[in-house]
Design an enzyme around this catalytic site. Sequence first.
Site, PDB file in Angstrom:
ATOM      1  N   ASP A  17       0.844  -1.209   0.000  1.00 25.75           N
ATOM      2  CA  ASP A  17       0.000   0.000   0.000  1.00 25.75           C
ATOM      3  C   ASP A  17       0.878   1.257   0.000  1.00 25.75           C
ATOM      4  O   ASP A  17       0.703   2.152  -0.821  1.00 25.75           O
ATOM      5  CB  ASP A  17      -0.923  -0.001   1.232  1.00 25.75           C
ATOM      6  CG  ASP A  17      -1.652  -1.324   1.381  1.00 25.75           C
ATOM      7  OD1 ASP A  17      -2.529  -1.603   0.569  1.00 25.75           O
ATOM      8  OD2 ASP A  17      -1.302  -2.094   2.306  1.00 25.75           O
ATOM      9  N   GLU A 273       2.076  -6.527  -5.128  1.00 28.05           N
ATOM     10  CA  GLU A 273       1.717  -5.712  -6.288  1.00 28.05           C
ATOM     11  C   GLU A 273       2.911  -4.906  -6.818  1.00 28.05           C
ATOM     12  O   GLU A 273       3.254  -4.969  -7.997  1.00 28.05           O
ATOM     13  CB  GLU A 273       0.569  -4.760  -5.907  1.00 28.05           C
ATOM     14  CG  GLU A 273       0.182  -3.845  -7.037  1.00 28.05           C
ATOM     15  CD  GLU A 273      -1.206  -3.233  -6.892  1.00 28.05           C
ATOM     16  OE1 GLU A 273      -2.109  -3.874  -6.315  1.00 28.05           O
ATOM     17  OE2 GLU A 273      -1.378  -2.110  -7.395  1.00 28.05           O
TER      18      GLU A 273
HETATM   19  O1  TRH Z   1       4.715  -6.168   0.741  1.00 30.63           O
HETATM   20  P1  TRH Z   1       3.728  -6.727  -0.200  1.00 30.63           P
HETATM   21  O2  TRH Z   1       3.311  -8.093   0.036  1.00 30.63           O
HETATM   22  O3  TRH Z   1       2.501  -5.773  -0.182  1.00 30.63           O
HETATM   23  C1  TRH Z   1       1.149  -5.905  -0.457  1.00 30.63           C
HETATM   24  C2  TRH Z   1       0.354  -5.628   0.758  1.00 30.63           C
HETATM   25  O4  TRH Z   1       0.323  -6.793   1.527  1.00 30.63           O
HETATM   26  C3  TRH Z   1      -1.037  -5.216   0.406  1.00 30.63           C
HETATM   27  O5  TRH Z   1      -1.875  -5.133   1.526  1.00 30.63           O
HETATM   28  C4  TRH Z   1      -1.576  -6.139  -0.622  1.00 30.63           C
HETATM   29  O6  TRH Z   1      -2.818  -5.764  -0.936  1.00 30.63           O
HETATM   30  C5  TRH Z   1      -0.676  -6.066  -1.814  1.00 30.63           C
HETATM   31  O7  TRH Z   1       0.611  -6.533  -1.453  1.00 30.63           O
HETATM   32  C6  TRH Z   1      -1.179  -6.815  -3.003  1.00 30.63           C
HETATM   33  O8  TRH Z   1       4.311  -6.670  -1.711  1.00 30.63           O
HETATM   34  P2  TRH Z   1       4.613  -5.465  -2.701  1.00 30.63           P
HETATM   35  O9  TRH Z   1       3.367  -4.890  -3.235  1.00 30.63           O
HETATM   36  O10 TRH Z   1       5.566  -5.987  -3.663  1.00 30.63           O
HETATM   37  O11 TRH Z   1       5.345  -4.354  -1.832  1.00 30.63           O
HETATM   38  C7  TRH Z   1       6.658  -4.467  -1.389  1.00 30.63           C
HETATM   39  C8  TRH Z   1       7.354  -3.115  -1.433  1.00 30.63           C
HETATM   40  O12 TRH Z   1       8.598  -3.205  -0.767  1.00 30.63           O
HETATM   41  C9  TRH Z   1       7.636  -2.631  -2.840  1.00 30.63           C
HETATM   42  O13 TRH Z   1       7.383  -1.252  -2.952  1.00 30.63           O
HETATM   43  C10 TRH Z   1       9.127  -2.878  -2.999  1.00 30.63           C
HETATM   44  C11 TRH Z   1       9.602  -2.659  -1.603  1.00 30.63           C
HETATM   45  N1  TRH Z   1      10.895  -3.266  -1.243  1.00 30.63           N
HETATM   46  C12 TRH Z   1      11.934  -2.421  -0.869  1.00 30.63           C
HETATM   47  O14 TRH Z   1      11.772  -1.189  -0.883  1.00 30.63           O
HETATM   48  N2  TRH Z   1      13.113  -2.978  -0.498  1.00 30.63           N
HETATM   49  C13 TRH Z   1      13.330  -4.319  -0.496  1.00 30.63           C
HETATM   50  O15 TRH Z   1      14.451  -4.777  -0.152  1.00 30.63           O
HETATM   51  C14 TRH Z   1      12.257  -5.161  -0.899  1.00 30.63           C
HETATM   52  C15 TRH Z   1      12.458  -6.649  -0.939  1.00 30.63           C
HETATM   53  C16 TRH Z   1      11.051  -4.603  -1.259  1.00 30.63           C
END
Ligand code: TRH
Length: 377
Positions: A17, A273
């Site tokens: 989010d 996402e």
């Molecule tokens: O963390 P996620 O699983 O997030 C979500 C939420 O759970 C949400 O509620 C749900 O509805 C949605 O998924 C579908 O996965 P996501 O979306 O990939 O987000 C992770 C974020 O973390 C992304 O912006 C990349 C960032 N990130 C970093 O900044 N540094 C890192 O080292 C890593 C591994 C990720």
Amino acid sequence: MKASWDIFCCVVDNYGDIGVTWRLARQLAAEHDVAVRLWVDDLKSFERLWPSVQPQLASQWQQGVDICQWPLEWPAVQAADVVIEAFGCTLPEAYRQAMAVRTTPALWLNLEYLSAESWVSGCHGLPSPQPDRLQKYFFFPGFVEKTGGLLREGDLLARRQAFQADPQARRDFLASLGVTVPAGTRLMSLFAYENASLGEWLDALAADASPTHVLVPQGRVLGDVHAWLAVEALEVGAVHRRGALSVQVVPFVRQDQYDLLLWCCDFNAVRGEDSFVRAQWAGRPLLWHIYEQEEYAHWEKLEAFLALYVEGLSAEAGQALTLLWRAWNQGKAMGQAWGQVLQHWDELRANAEKWCARQAAQPDLATALVKFYRNWI
Ligand code: TRH
């Protein structure tokens, strides 16, 4: 005068989010010359993605964005020209009233979760009737025409291509994480939720004829990695070797650095996402761990995306990838499916670039939002 935009983000769980709304806010401010305020209810999660964020501050400027703690007691603020309610988070009632008393109406957009399902293009941009003359619309990101597209900064692909063409830049970035990869080693990143399939996949990698190095950013899948390695401690930086496989935990890096990590790798396992979209812009094959929803609703999303993604592949390569993604998302055996994916490696790699180019041919989400606003005024 610049148009003002308010983006509201309620962190449900994990980082998606805030990951999406922060990316959007930054891009709107940097590329579209608008005044952006981002209201976030959980600055601690935000700090993880962007360590210069100070969670104790009620408001602060970062990257040209006015970041505000979403307070329990809502302050008297003027409503913006454009209001984005991300992922159905409910706006504070007092803010709604502030929207209703504006002399010119505000455009209120409900930014939805990303899905490749076919109904999305029929619902994108539809009005959501409200009392008190407020004008609200559904805005859907997506992969096809008649959706809002995907978040993609204007210079993203040029930066990615320059980075991938520069082996020294790759070595330097990996070295900054304490990673050295011998030539000829397949490099993979693993960002996933807890996953019962992991052990069998790692078994297959360990038994492979070619070497693989897996980088695991700190996060939820570490418990499964730890159990498979059967070591006492799993420390950041330490390299654990099993057969042809080496596994290394790396720090959770700042959001823009995570792109570099994806660009360095030959294969990326991603989730949710935002990381899912970023891995597509990396132009490399990927494996998606989809966020599980009630009543298995995520399954249709997974299948809908796969159906689009395999369009450019031969039947055999498409089948191999499909089997792998299904196994990963059902906690099923991965060994055989992984073996098949390896047989179609070059084709999958070429398709990842093709898919990236196809997606980049559509307007990006921030541009689509700005255009929607201009057409609406
Ligand atoms: O963390 P996620 O699983 O997030 C979500 C939420 O759970 C949400 O509620 C749900 O509805 C949605 O998924 C579908 O996965 P996501 O979306 O990939 O987000 C992770 C974020 O973390 C992304 O912006 C990349 C960032 N990130 C970093 O900044 N540094 C890192 O080292 C890593 C591994 C990720």
